[in-house]
Design a protein around this motif. Structure first.
Motif, mmCIF file in Angstrom:
data_model
loop_
_atom_site.group_PDB
_atom_site.id
_atom_site.type_symbol
_atom_site.label_atom_id
_atom_site.label_comp_id
_atom_site.label_asym_id
_atom_site.label_seq_id
_atom_site.Cartn_x
_atom_site.Cartn_y
_atom_site.Cartn_z
ATOM 1 N N PHE A 119 0.830 -1.208 0.000
ATOM 2 C CA PHE A 119 0.000 0.000 0.000
ATOM 3 C C PHE A 119 0.863 1.257 0.000
ATOM 4 O O PHE A 119 0.669 2.151 -0.825
ATOM 5 C CB PHE A 119 -0.926 0.002 1.217
ATOM 6 N N TRP A 120 1.832 1.331 0.928
ATOM 7 C CA TRP A 120 2.619 2.557 1.054
ATOM 8 C C TRP A 120 3.605 2.735 -0.103
ATOM 9 O O TRP A 120 3.760 3.841 -0.618
ATOM 10 C CB TRP A 120 3.380 2.552 2.383
ATOM 11 N N SER A 121 4.283 1.668 -0.502
ATOM 12 C CA SER A 121 5.365 1.829 -1.477
ATOM 13 C C SER A 121 4.950 1.595 -2.912
ATOM 14 O O SER A 121 5.708 1.903 -3.825
ATOM 15 C CB SER A 121 6.515 0.861 -1.125
ATOM 16 N N ARG A 122 3.737 1.071 -3.134
ATOM 17 C CA ARG A 122 3.290 0.872 -4.511
ATOM 18 C C ARG A 122 2.012 1.633 -4.809
ATOM 19 O O ARG A 122 1.990 2.497 -5.680
ATOM 20 C CB ARG A 122 3.099 -0.622 -4.781
ATOM 21 N N THR A 123 0.954 1.304 -4.072
ATOM 22 C CA THR A 123 -0.349 1.888 -4.393
ATOM 23 C C THR A 123 -0.351 3.405 -4.260
ATOM 24 O O THR A 123 -0.781 4.120 -5.174
ATOM 25 C CB THR A 123 -1.434 1.278 -3.480
ATOM 26 N N PRO A 205 -15.429 6.131 -6.534
ATOM 27 C CA PRO A 205 -14.871 4.802 -6.218
ATOM 28 C C PRO A 205 -14.505 4.687 -4.738
ATOM 29 O O PRO A 205 -13.842 5.570 -4.181
ATOM 30 C CB PRO A 205 -13.620 4.720 -7.102
ATOM 31 N N PRO A 206 -14.915 3.616 -4.077
ATOM 32 C CA PRO A 206 -14.569 3.436 -2.655
ATOM 33 C C PRO A 206 -13.068 3.432 -2.411
ATOM 34 O O PRO A 206 -12.605 3.887 -1.371
ATOM 35 C CB PRO A 206 -15.205 2.083 -2.310
ATOM 36 N N ARG A 207 -12.288 2.894 -3.361
ATOM 37 C CA ARG A 207 -10.838 2.874 -3.189
ATOM 38 C C ARG A 207 -10.282 4.294 -3.089
ATOM 39 O O ARG A 207 -9.349 4.543 -2.331
ATOM 40 C CB ARG A 207 -10.168 2.121 -4.341
ATOM 41 N N THR A 208 -10.883 5.232 -3.834
ATOM 42 C CA THR A 208 -10.444 6.629 -3.764
ATOM 43 C C THR A 208 -10.749 7.217 -2.398
ATOM 44 O O THR A 208 -9.924 7.919 -1.801
ATOM 45 C CB THR A 208 -11.124 7.458 -4.864
ATOM 46 N N ILE A 209 -11.955 6.957 -1.888
ATOM 47 C CA ILE A 209 -12.329 7.445 -0.556
ATOM 48 C C ILE A 209 -11.382 6.886 0.494
ATOM 49 O O ILE A 209 -10.912 7.610 1.387
ATOM 50 C CB ILE A 209 -13.790 7.046 -0.238
ATOM 51 N N LEU A 210 -11.070 5.610 0.397
ATOM 52 C CA LEU A 210 -10.211 4.950 1.383
ATOM 53 C C LEU A 210 -8.796 5.531 1.353
ATOM 54 O O LEU A 210 -8.240 5.900 2.399
ATOM 55 C CB LEU A 210 -10.179 3.454 1.104
ATOM 56 N N ASP A 259 -6.215 -4.317 -6.147
ATOM 57 C CA ASP A 259 -4.830 -4.739 -6.032
ATOM 58 C C ASP A 259 -4.532 -5.031 -4.567
ATOM 59 O O ASP A 259 -5.307 -4.694 -3.672
ATOM 60 C CB ASP A 259 -3.861 -3.694 -6.607
ATOM 61 N N GLU A 260 -3.418 -5.681 -4.347
ATOM 62 C CA GLU A 260 -3.077 -6.099 -2.989
ATOM 63 C C GLU A 260 -2.891 -4.912 -2.066
ATOM 64 O O GLU A 260 -3.207 -4.978 -0.878
ATOM 65 C CB GLU A 260 -1.801 -6.947 -3.033
ATOM 66 N N GLY A 261 -2.366 -3.791 -2.599
ATOM 67 C CA GLY A 261 -2.154 -2.605 -1.776
ATOM 68 C C GLY A 261 -3.438 -2.036 -1.215
ATOM 69 O O GLY A 261 -3.497 -1.627 -0.057
ATOM 70 N N VAL A 262 -4.507 -2.005 -2.026
ATOM 71 C CA VAL A 262 -5.785 -1.478 -1.543
ATOM 72 C C VAL A 262 -6.389 -2.420 -0.514
ATOM 73 O O VAL A 262 -7.040 -1.992 0.437
ATOM 74 C CB VAL A 262 -6.749 -1.240 -2.723
ATOM 75 N N ARG A 263 -6.182 -3.708 -0.694
ATOM 76 C CA ARG A 263 -6.652 -4.660 0.320
ATOM 77 C C ARG A 263 -5.938 -4.406 1.655
ATOM 78 O O ARG A 263 -6.549 -4.426 2.717
ATOM 79 C CB ARG A 263 -6.405 -6.097 -0.149
ATOM 80 N N GLU A 264 -4.635 -4.143 1.579
ATOM 81 C CA GLU A 264 -3.895 -3.802 2.788
ATOM 82 C C GLU A 264 -4.427 -2.516 3.409
ATOM 83 O O GLU A 264 -4.510 -2.403 4.639
ATOM 84 C CB GLU A 264 -2.409 -3.642 2.465
ATOM 85 N N LEU A 309 6.006 -16.132 3.484
ATOM 86 C CA LEU A 309 5.737 -15.184 4.569
ATOM 87 C C LEU A 309 4.629 -14.212 4.206
ATOM 88 O O LEU A 309 3.769 -13.902 5.039
ATOM 89 C CB LEU A 309 7.020 -14.430 4.922
ATOM 90 N N ARG A 310 4.624 -13.715 2.963
ATOM 91 C CA ARG A 310 3.615 -12.727 2.583
ATOM 92 C C ARG A 310 2.214 -13.315 2.601
ATOM 93 O O ARG A 310 1.267 -12.658 3.036
ATOM 94 C CB ARG A 310 3.946 -12.168 1.187
ATOM 95 N N GLU A 311 2.051 -14.543 2.154
ATOM 96 C CA GLU A 311 0.734 -15.184 2.174
ATOM 97 C C GLU A 311 0.268 -15.391 3.611
ATOM 98 O O GLU A 311 -0.929 -15.220 3.923
ATOM 99 C CB GLU A 311 0.803 -16.516 1.433
ATOM 100 N N VAL A 312 1.188 -15.762 4.488
ATOM 101 C CA VAL A 312 0.834 -15.932 5.898
ATOM 102 C C VAL A 312 0.434 -14.590 6.508
ATOM 103 O O VAL A 312 -0.540 -14.508 7.275
ATOM 104 C CB VAL A 312 2.012 -16.549 6.677
ATOM 105 N N GLU A 313 1.169 -13.531 6.180
ATOM 106 C CA GLU A 313 0.841 -12.201 6.700
ATOM 107 C C GLU A 313 -0.566 -11.773 6.304
ATOM 108 O O GLU A 313 -1.324 -11.234 7.129
ATOM 109 C CB GLU A 313 1.852 -11.178 6.188
ATOM 110 N N LEU A 314 -0.931 -11.983 5.033
ATOM 111 C CA LEU A 314 -2.267 -11.589 4.564
ATOM 112 C C LEU A 314 -3.350 -12.364 5.300
ATOM 113 O O LEU A 314 -4.377 -11.793 5.698
ATOM 114 C CB LEU A 314 -2.376 -11.819 3.058
ATOM 115 N N ALA A 315 -3.146 -13.660 5.475
ATOM 116 C CA ALA A 315 -4.125 -14.462 6.207
ATOM 117 C C ALA A 315 -4.236 -14.002 7.659
ATOM 118 O O ALA A 315 -5.339 -13.942 8.232
ATOM 119 C CB ALA A 315 -3.740 -15.942 6.149
#
Length: 556
Positions: A119-123, A205-210, A259-264, A309-315
């Protein structure tokens, strides 16, 4: 007869074009030291060069106004750093490149210490080049951070004798410029966003609001404006409640999580607002509002041992976020007597409890086999949260049982505090600049400080909170409030070493006066509905206040 005066002609020197980008933007002479020039090093500024050093009088093949800056994002992943598209200087005003690079190289790197790196470094950095509102707000944050650097340098030369440090306005001409730019870009972003909302309405778009809400909260948090943060987060929760399906299920992706960043970002905002509603007394609207009433399902998917590790972190983020929603709703129902489906609530509680124990076993094994220092730190941080949710999930509607939770699980509380201490000891960078949005270790320590009545454990947690508070104004004020709460309860400890349930308090609400030199606090009795209301000044004495509160009767 005197000879006519001849005007002196100043000798012309060839203009040097090989200085760093930052000095060019500031219009100051660059010493051209490599890799960091002396001016940038002294001012704690990012230092970049557009081309290899050249001799004096030698010109570049391209005109200076078309010089470009490449923004390279540091990530914690093993993959190569992600390189954004090149941005031409003509697209920015005089100081814009400085503010953007400062945001990228200082602020984003600080925020990534807490996770959510996509989220911080890409999105966020990608949205800068897609959305004017995001770009203006990012430039405002960069300008504000630059003005705070001068403030920090001045504060280092003064002996701090107050309970909290109020952000000061530096009066130098250049610092005034930074502050003016910060306000200008921030208000421009808000104005554009309001105009867009008035035109598009619910189709925004909700992503913009977020994304924009998180950036606005960041700008206000850097200045300690808790009232503004409370309003922004409350309004955002209302907006997202109507236009998003909430946390996605394992088999159904949420429409705006493209994208994964918005999910984060969705996880981060939910966790940040949830923890603040439970553990921070400066956000009454979040606590009394529709506390995370979005649709959600309990996280049931558990990672495989072979997952990276990343998959575990998301879960794990999904599990802790959904579990925190349950905790917030349960607390809200208890405090404000909101109706709640007890059968469903107890069923969800059982799932959260067993899953917390499963996570503790899984993470402990992973930690025992890990040798990489960075990944060990990540496993430890997840284990800290898993252990705390094994305590939170035993929440009871009975006041007596609820107040004794941490004392019954005192061994787990000690393990958590020791884990946090080892994490902070291993990561030196955290002691210099703790993350602005710390939603993992700091909420855990605050919960133990306020709810664990073993003196040594809660005082150790309080000391660790200091190491994570950094220069952020709100964190310093919370430290003062927690210390008052501890000392006030300690005065009531009986001969057996037990603090009676009737002498325990919950920090209900706090606010500052206009110039933030006075902190108003309200403590509510945990068992008996009495309250203590008082004010402590920035230059006040906590021991004298505690003695005064101990002698004065509580209000009913």
């Amino acid at each position: 007869m005197t000879a006519p005066s001849v005007p002196r002609i100043r000798a012309r020197k060839p203009k040097v074009r090989s200085g760093c980008v930052t000095c060019k933007a500031r219009r100051v002479k660059c010493g051209e030291e490599r890799p960091i020039c002396r001016r940038c090093q002294k001012s704690w500024l990012p230092c970049k060069y557009n081309s290899p050093p050249t001799k004096q009088g030698e010109h570049h093949d391209h005109p200076p106004e078309l010089a470009v800056i490449s923004f390279q994002v540091k990530t914690n992943e093993a993959s190569d750093p992600w390189l954004l598209s090149r941005v031409q200087r003509v697209d920015f005003e005089e100081f814009d490149a400085l503010y953007l690079d400062l945001f990228r190289s200082v602020i984003v790197e600080n925020l990534c210490l807490n996770g959510y790196t996509n989220f911080w470094s890409r999105t966020i950095l990608r949205e800068i080049f897609r959305d004017e509102c995001v770009r203006d707000c990012v430039l405002g944050i960069g300008a504000l951070r630059r003005s705070m650097m001068d403030e920090a340098q001045n504060a280092d030369s003064l002996e701090l004798s107050t309970l909290w440090n109020i952000p000061k306005i530096v009066t130098t001409s250049l610092s005034t410029r930074y502050q003016r730019d910060a306000i200008r870009y921030y208000t421009k972003s808000i104005s554009k966003f309001r105009s867009r909302m008035s035109r598009e309405g619910s189709s925004t778009p909700p992503r913009t609001i977020l994304i924009l809400s998180i950036l606005y909260v960041m700008f206000e948090a850097m200045q300690g404006n808790s009232k503004s943060i409370d309003r922004i987060m409350h309004t955002t929760m209302l907006a997202l409640e109507d236009c998003t399906p909430g946390l996605y299920t394992e088999n159904q992706e949420s429409g705006f999580l493209d994208d994964e960043g918005v999910r984060e970002a969705d996880y981060f905002f939910t966790r940040f607002s949830g923890y603040n509603s439970v553990l921070c007394p400066f956000y009454p609207s979040i606590l009394r509002g529709p506390a995370l009433q979005r649709n959600w399902t309990l996280a049931s998917k558990f990672p495989n041992w072979s997952d990276d590790l990343r998959e575990v972190e998301l879960a794990f983020e999904r599990y802790t976020t959904s579990s925190l929603i349950w905790c917030s709703r349960s607390l809200q129902a208890s405090i404000f007597h909101h109706p709640i489906d007890l059968v469903k609530n107890q069923g969800d509680q059982l799932v959260i409890y067993h899953r917390a124990n499963d996570w503790c076993k899984f993470l402990s094994k992973k930690l025992g086999q890990e040798t990489d220092p960075y990944q060990r730190r990540t496993w430890k941080m997840m284990l800290v949260e898993a252990k705390m949710f094994s305590i939170y999930s035993t929440y009871s509607r009975s006041i007596e049982e609820r107040e004794l939770l941490c004392e019954i699980r005192i061994d787990t509380c000690r393990e958590v505090v020791d884990l946090v201490e080892s994490i902070l000891d291993e990561v030196v960078s955290l002691t210099a600049a703790p993350p602005l949005f710390e939603d993992k270790l700091l909420p855990t320590l605050r919960g133990i400080t306020c709810k664990c009545r073993e003196y040594e454990t809660r005082m150790k947690a309080l000391e660790l909170c200091k190491r994570l508070s950094g220069p952020w104004f709100e964190n310093q004020a919370i430290l003062v409030g927690m210390r008052i709460l501890i000392e006030l309860e300690e005065r009531k400890r009986d001969e057996s070493g037990f603090i009676p349930i009737s002498s325990r308090y919950r920090w209900n609400f706090s606010s500052f006066n206009d110039d933030r030199t006075e902190l108003r606090m309200q403590l509510i009795g945990s068992a008996i509905w009495d309250r203590k209301e008082f004010t402590i000044r920035q230059d006040g004495n906590i021991d004298e206040l505690i003695q005064e509160l101990t002698d004065s009767p509580a209000k009913s």
